[in-house]
Design an enzyme around this catalytic site. Structure first.
Site, short mmCIF file in Angstrom:
data_model
loop_
_atom_site.label_atom_id
_atom_site.label_comp_id
_atom_site.label_asym_id
_atom_site.label_seq_id
_atom_site.Cartn_x
_atom_site.Cartn_y
_atom_site.Cartn_z
CG ASN A 28 -2.05 1.03 1.05
OD1 ASN A 28 -2.35 1.49 -0.06
ND2 ASN A 28 -2.63 1.44 2.16
CG HIS A 30 2.74 6.52 1.48
ND1 HIS A 30 3.95 7.06 1.82
CD2 HIS A 30 2.34 5.82 2.56
CE1 HIS A 30 4.26 6.73 3.05
NE2 HIS A 30 3.31 5.95 3.53
N GLY A 32 6.16 8.37 0.35
CA GLY A 32 7.17 8.23 1.42
C GLY A 32 8.00 6.96 1.21
CG HIS A 33 6.18 3.07 1.46
ND1 HIS A 33 4.83 3.31 1.46
CD2 HIS A 33 6.46 2.44 2.63
CE1 HIS A 33 4.30 2.84 2.58
NE2 HIS A 33 5.27 2.31 3.30
#
Ligand code: PAF
Length: 282
Positions: A28, A30, A32-33
């Site tokens: 999942n 976003h 940031g990842h």
């Protein structure tokens, strides 16, 4: 980008590399990842991202079953960000038998804050991260600073077990209004999404108060929690801690630590049924 599902395949593939850079995730994904993946790229000779929703770190009433699984979109985004290997084991692959051996992190760092409100959380996190480290044998491992306590706990685990891994924190990415990016933001209704920024604003309010000389931290923390409660939140904690050990600073240390960039403000609060966390280093 190659997708591998078994530990054996992963080991065979990684035998060709000397210093993997590793980003563990629960999917999942976003931005940031993806920023962590980009940060990993120049460090390692191969970038490995794991996607594994780790049952061990969820309490029975938490969102393990409903945690969004967005496999296709995750793989597309990872490929675009420069990931080389996605390691996506099944539960049976990573936990072929009930995980009787676990990593028990020290209570002074793991039973406070998140660990207090989510008992066993860091046992689950440390156990899976240790296991993923054993599979990937990374030279670098990257974790978001948004999960501030998690990063601290993992740093201590790596230190105490003398793992030959450099742990690197990635800056928290924020939406334009200031809300920290999180997989759980997807749970918010449009009205809740508008309200959600109040958590980071509460941390900023506390930061300003400390920087302007406030030293009665319990009173400040209560004031910030009350303000969120009045807006309909259920705060777990909003608290000023020492960056080094996540303990509360003594009153006579607050001003000095604030001047020396030694403090962090951490918050966790529920909006409806969605629990959000955030932090701000000061
Ligand atoms: O931060 C996360 O997404 C998880 O806690 C982690 C580190 C991937 C372990 O399951």
């Amino acid at each position: 980008m190659i997708i591998l599902r078994t530990i054996a395949e992963l080991r065979t593939h990684l035998a060709n590399f000397t210093h993997p850079a590793f980003v563990p995730t629960m999917g999942n994904l976003h931005d940031g990842h993806l920023a962590l993946v980009r940060q990993a790229k120049p460090l390692g000779d191969v970038v490995v991202v794991s996607i594994f929703v780790n049952r061990l770190q969820f309490l029975p009433h938490e969102d393990f079953d409903t945690y969004p699984r967005t496999w296709e979109a995750d793989c597309e985004a990872l490929e675009a960000a420069g990931c080389d290997v996605v390691f996506a084991p099944s539960e049976k692959e990573l936990y072929p038998e009930p995980q009787g051996f676990t990593i028990q992190p020290p209570s002074e760092i793991a039973n406070i804050l998140e660990g207090h409100f989510r008992p066993g959380f860091f046992v689950g996190v440390c156990t899976v991260v240790m296991k993923l480290f054993a599979c990937v044998q990374p030279r670098f491992a990257l974790f978001g600073l948004k999960d501030y306590q998690q990063l601290q706990v993992i740093r201590r685990m790596v230190l105490q077990f003398a793992l030959p891994i450099e742990v690197i924190g990635g800056q928290t990415l924020r939406a334009p209004d200031g809300l920290a990016l999180s997989s759980r933001n997807n749970y918010l209704s449009p009205a809740q999404r508008r309200e959600a920024v109040q958590l980071s604003q509460a941390l900023q309010f506390m930061a300003k108060a400390v920087q302007s000389g406030a030293t009665d931290l319990p009173a400040l923390e209560q004031q910030a929690m009350d303000a969120l409660t009045q807006r309909g939140w259920q705060p777990d904690y909003l608290t000023v801690r020492c960056r080094s050990n996540l303990q509360s600073p003594a009153v006579d240390q607050v001003s000095r630590l604030a001047k020396q960039a030694g403090l962090v403000i951490l918050g966790a609060a529920k909006l409806g049924s969605t629990r959000l966390i955030d932090n701000l280093e000061i």
